[in-house]
Design a protein around this motif. Structure first.
Motif, PDB file in Angstrom:
ATOM      1  N   PRO A  40      -3.818   3.862   1.686  1.00 47.61           N
ATOM      2  CA  PRO A  40      -2.592   4.534   1.241  1.00 47.61           C
ATOM      3  C   PRO A  40      -1.672   4.883   2.410  1.00 47.61           C
ATOM      4  O   PRO A  40      -2.115   5.429   3.423  1.00 47.61           O
ATOM      5  CB  PRO A  40      -3.118   5.809   0.563  1.00 47.61           C
ATOM      6  CG  PRO A  40      -4.547   5.506   0.242  1.00 47.61           C
ATOM      7  CD  PRO A  40      -5.034   4.606   1.331  1.00 47.61           C
ATOM      8  N   CYS A  50       0.784  -1.238   0.000  1.00 46.94           N
ATOM      9  CA  CYS A  50       0.000   0.000   0.000  1.00 46.94           C
ATOM     10  C   CYS A  50       0.813   1.283   0.000  1.00 46.94           C
ATOM     11  O   CYS A  50       0.233   2.373   0.017  1.00 46.94           O
ATOM     12  CB  CYS A  50      -0.953   0.004   1.201  1.00 46.94           C
ATOM     13  SG  CYS A  50      -2.118  -1.380   1.201  1.00 46.94           S
ATOM     14  N   GLU A  79       2.646   4.526  -1.095  1.00 46.62           N
ATOM     15  CA  GLU A  79       2.437   5.410  -2.248  1.00 46.62           C
ATOM     16  C   GLU A  79       3.360   6.615  -2.144  1.00 46.62           C
ATOM     17  O   GLU A  79       3.318   7.331  -1.134  1.00 46.62           O
ATOM     18  CB  GLU A  79       0.981   5.866  -2.319  1.00 46.62           C
ATOM     19  CG  GLU A  79       0.009   4.772  -2.719  1.00 46.62           C
ATOM     20  CD  GLU A  79      -1.363   5.325  -3.036  1.00 46.62           C
ATOM     21  OE1 GLU A  79      -1.583   6.544  -2.839  1.00 46.62           O
ATOM     22  OE2 GLU A  79      -2.228   4.561  -3.480  1.00 46.62           O
ATOM     23  N   PRO A  80       4.199   6.820  -3.167  1.00 43.24           N
ATOM     24  CA  PRO A  80       4.385   5.966  -4.349  1.00 43.24           C
ATOM     25  C   PRO A  80       5.347   4.813  -4.055  1.00 43.24           C
ATOM     26  O   PRO A  80       6.000   4.804  -3.011  1.00 43.24           O
ATOM     27  CB  PRO A  80       4.981   6.928  -5.370  1.00 43.24           C
ATOM     28  CG  PRO A  80       5.780   7.882  -4.516  1.00 43.24           C
ATOM     29  CD  PRO A  80       4.999   8.045  -3.231  1.00 43.24           C
ATOM     30  N   ALA A 132      -5.492   1.025  -7.195  1.00 50.00           N
ATOM     31  CA  ALA A 132      -5.654   1.976  -6.094  1.00 50.00           C
ATOM     32  C   ALA A 132      -5.514   1.253  -4.758  1.00 50.00           C
ATOM     33  O   ALA A 132      -6.116   0.196  -4.532  1.00 50.00           O
ATOM     34  CB  ALA A 132      -7.026   2.644  -6.178  1.00 50.00           C
ATOM     35  N   SER A 133      -4.717   1.827  -3.879  1.00 50.39           N
ATOM     36  CA  SER A 133      -4.501   1.223  -2.564  1.00 50.39           C
ATOM     37  C   SER A 133      -5.692   1.473  -1.648  1.00 50.39           C
ATOM     38  O   SER A 133      -6.172   2.608  -1.543  1.00 50.39           O
ATOM     39  CB  SER A 133      -3.237   1.802  -1.921  1.00 50.39           C
ATOM     40  OG  SER A 133      -3.117   1.365  -0.579  1.00 50.39           O
ATOM     41  N   GLY A 176      -0.780  -0.243 -10.915  1.00 51.15           N
ATOM     42  CA  GLY A 176      -1.869   0.625 -11.319  1.00 51.15           C
ATOM     43  C   GLY A 176      -3.165   0.371 -10.581  1.00 51.15           C
ATOM     44  O   GLY A 176      -4.245   0.717 -11.078  1.00 51.15           O
ATOM     45  N   LEU A 206       0.972  -2.292  -5.263  1.00 50.72           N
ATOM     46  CA  LEU A 206      -0.322  -1.963  -5.862  1.00 50.72           C
ATOM     47  C   LEU A 206      -0.212  -0.742  -6.763  1.00 50.72           C
ATOM     48  O   LEU A 206      -0.781  -0.701  -7.862  1.00 50.72           O
ATOM     49  CB  LEU A 206      -1.366  -1.727  -4.771  1.00 50.72           C
ATOM     50  CG  LEU A 206      -1.778  -2.947  -3.944  1.00 50.72           C
ATOM     51  CD1 LEU A 206      -2.817  -2.558  -2.898  1.00 50.72           C
ATOM     52  CD2 LEU A 206      -2.334  -4.047  -4.848  1.00 50.72           C
ATOM     53  N   SER A 207       0.532   0.259  -6.301  1.00 51.17           N
ATOM     54  CA  SER A 207       0.732   1.465  -7.101  1.00 51.17           C
ATOM     55  C   SER A 207       1.467   1.146  -8.400  1.00 51.17           C
ATOM     56  O   SER A 207       1.128   1.666  -9.470  1.00 51.17           O
ATOM     57  CB  SER A 207       1.516   2.503  -6.292  1.00 51.17           C
ATOM     58  OG  SER A 207       1.797   3.645  -7.066  1.00 51.17           O
ATOM     59  N   ALA A 208       2.477   0.257  -8.298  1.00 43.54           N
ATOM     60  CA  ALA A 208       3.241  -0.113  -9.490  1.00 43.54           C
ATOM     61  C   ALA A 208       2.378  -0.859 -10.503  1.00 43.54           C
ATOM     62  O   ALA A 208       2.610  -0.783 -11.711  1.00 43.54           O
ATOM     63  CB  ALA A 208       4.441  -0.967  -9.091  1.00 43.54           C
TER      64      ALA A 208
END
Length: 240
Positions: free
Chosen positions: A176, A159, A161-162, A172-173, A170, A166-168
């Motif tokens: 976050p 989770c 960010e960045p 949404a966490s 694409g 999950l961010s990598a």
């Protein structure tokens, strides 16, 4: 087995133990500077320290595992994935610890803390009132703490960010977490938590079992560090 070869793993563990403190330094340097070399050095140092007793036996299998694992680490670093490898190390360590403590609680097995007590102070210490029960409860405590720590670290890895997985990907966490906070906890805060729990338990044990003598903190740390291969094997201390 000769006296030299029998004592080599123990002396090797003691000699390499101080280098373990270099791991969080290198890991944090890699996280802050984003340099792959620091991350790879941290992972290589951790692997070498953990495998030092096995390497000291000079058997081909441990050396083969060590070389192959270093080669895999180098390949990951060459492809720019050393950071991901470093992020997974704390999770793997806690999963391993949870497994070691948890498996020792199976029926017919001696709890890991009881093995440590036996290795450091002899089997007669476990016969003292309250010691065996406390050893089982403490083994449960460390198994649960390591499990919870692994879960928290996995959530942070996913989770953040960045930079989180999950961010990598694409995605949404759902929770976050700032990347700086996630990395700081993974490479510093998690170890501070474990060290704090160890210290608090040490002082609680001396109060709770105050009717018996306890080894000093230094004796306890050095004793565990030099005897952990025997503790993991479950060897009887009185037979060594």
């Amino acid at each position: 087995m000769s006296p030299f070869s029998a004592s080599t793993p123990k002396s090797t563990s003691r000699r390499w133990l101080p280098l373990m403190f270099g791991y969080p330094v290198l890991a944090m340097a890699g996280a802050l500077t984003h340099r792959q070399s620091f991350s790879l050095a941290a992972c290589a140092l951790l692997l070498t320290v953990l495998m030092a007793p096995a390497l000291a036996t000079r058997r081909p299998l441990p050396w083969g595992v060590w070389v192959v694992t270093l080669a895999v680490m180098g390949w990951l670093g060459w492809h720019g994935m050393a950071g991901l490898l470093l992020e997974c190390v704390p999770i793997a360590i806690n999963v391993l610890l949870a497994g070691l403590f948890g498996c020792s609680l199976r029926a017919g097995s001696m709890p890991l803390i009881a093995r440590i007590i036996e290795a450091l102070e002899g089997p007669e210490r476990l016969a003292v009132a309250g010691v065996a029960v406390y050893a089982r409860h403490l083994t449960w405590f460390w198994a649960l703490l390591a499990s919870a720590q692994a879960l928290v670290l996995a959530v942070l890895l996913l989770c953040a960010e960045p930079g989180g997985l999950l961010s990598a990907l694409g995605i949404a966490s759902p929770w976050p977490v700032p990347a700086g906070l996630a990395q700081s906890y993974a490479h510093v805060g998690g170890y501070v938590l474990i060290a704090s729990a160890f210290l608090l338990e040490h002082f609680f044990r001396r109060w709770h079992l105050r009717h018996i003598h306890h080894p000093s903190l230094r004796e306890l740390v050095l004793g565990v560090a030099t005897r952990w291969p025997k503790v993991l094997r479950g060897d009887n201390a009185s037979s060594s």
